[in-house]
Design a protein around this motif. Structure first.
Motif, PDB file in Angstrom:
ATOM      1  N   GLY A  51      85.020  71.051  86.880  1.00 46.10           N
ATOM      2  CA  GLY A  51      83.830  71.273  87.688  1.00 46.10           C
ATOM      3  C   GLY A  51      82.744  72.030  86.956  1.00 46.10           C
ATOM      4  O   GLY A  51      81.579  71.994  87.368  1.00 46.10           O
ATOM      5  N   SER A  61      81.896  71.324  83.885  1.00 45.33           N
ATOM      6  CA  SER A  61      81.364  70.443  82.852  1.00 45.33           C
ATOM      7  C   SER A  61      80.627  69.267  83.478  1.00 45.33           C
ATOM      8  O   SER A  61      80.925  68.857  84.597  1.00 45.33           O
ATOM      9  N   VAL A  62      79.696  68.741  82.727  1.00 46.76           N
ATOM     10  CA  VAL A  62      78.924  67.597  83.208  1.00 46.76           C
ATOM     11  C   VAL A  62      79.757  66.324  83.199  1.00 46.76           C
ATOM     12  O   VAL A  62      79.657  65.486  84.099  1.00 46.76           O
ATOM     13  N   LEU A  98      83.122  64.998  86.102  1.00 48.34           N
ATOM     14  CA  LEU A  98      83.053  64.379  87.424  1.00 48.34           C
ATOM     15  C   LEU A  98      83.993  63.189  87.581  1.00 48.34           C
ATOM     16  O   LEU A  98      84.799  63.158  88.521  1.00 48.34           O
ATOM     17  N   CYS A 119      79.946  71.485  92.215  1.00 44.20           N
ATOM     18  CA  CYS A 119      79.531  72.316  91.088  1.00 44.20           C
ATOM     19  C   CYS A 119      79.070  71.457  89.912  1.00 44.20           C
ATOM     20  O   CYS A 119      78.058  71.752  89.276  1.00 44.20           O
ATOM     21  N   SER A 120      79.814  70.391  89.624  1.00 46.01           N
ATOM     22  CA  SER A 120      79.444  69.502  88.526  1.00 46.01           C
ATOM     23  C   SER A 120      78.104  68.810  88.805  1.00 46.01           C
ATOM     24  O   SER A 120      77.265  68.672  87.901  1.00 46.01           O
TER      25      SER A 120
END
Length: 214
Positions: A95, A97-98, A101, A159-160
């Motif tokens: 979550g 990190s980009v 997902l 969050c991501s």
């Protein structure tokens, strides 16, 4: 009085969170259920030799359990807790990190697939007795852990998505430290529920399965 107010406050926060991300919860739950169905299909598609080998291993496990020859409960608790915390921790880290997902969604699907395979195999090989075995060994801790894992997964996805919007779309940046502290607190709360589920799996479930086998 203060406890009642705190309880109402927590309930309002949880209700508002679910209402705000209802579509995401619907998608995550649907993905998890798809994993369960897929796991059940895998059981039916296994070759006879593979099903027979798994069933022989299961019979051996039940036999050792009935004789009290399983590992110490403390060891089982430690291993169960470590495995569950690794799963939750991985989702939590993803979550942040980009690119995490899609991996979060894959992990949710795999979680459902493992559960569907386990229950499907027990019921398929043992019928009603298999369902009873699953009722004492699989369902109780998962009734607690599945909502926790789905909740943590949704929070991690949110969050991501926030990170993607802030980093790629150059939206107005919010202070990161308060967000990180809240996110870490959620992981800590989920870990508390994990301890309870692992305790059941290590100390109560083997006893119930032993009684069932006897």
């Amino acid at each position: 009085m203060l406890g009642e107010i705190a309880g109402i406050r927590i309930r309002d926060i949880v209700t508002g969170h679910i209402r705000n991300y209802l579509s995401l919860y619907t998608f995550v739950i649907a993905l998890f259920l798809m994993g369960i169905v897929f796991g059940s299909i895998i059981v039916n598609s296994l070759p006879f030799e593979s099903r027979n080998d798994l069933f022989n291993y299961l019979e051996q496990f039940f036999g050792e359990l009935a004789k009290g020859q399983i590992a110490d409960s403390h060891v089982l608790f430690r291993e169960s807790l470590l495995n569950d915390l690794q799963y939750s921790g991985l989702i939590w880290v993803l979550g942040l990190s980009v690119i995490g997902l899609p991996i979060i969604f894959i992990l949710i699907f795999i979680k459902g697939m493992v559960l569907g395979f386990t229950v499907g195999f027990l019921v398929g090989q043992m019928g009603l007795q298999g369902f009873m075995a699953a009722a004492v060994s699989v369902f109780p801790q998962n009734l607690l852990m599945i909502p926790v894992d789905l909740f943590l997964s949704v929070v991690a996805v949110v969050c991501s998505l926030k990170m993607i919007r802030q980093l790629l779309m150059r939206t107005r940046r919010e202070p990161l430290l308060p967000q990180f502290i809240s996110y870490a607190l959620i992981l800590l709360i989920c870990a508390c529920f994990t301890v309870i589920a692992s305790g059941y799996e290590a100390y109560i479930s083997p006893t119930l399965i032993g009684l069932f086998v006897s």
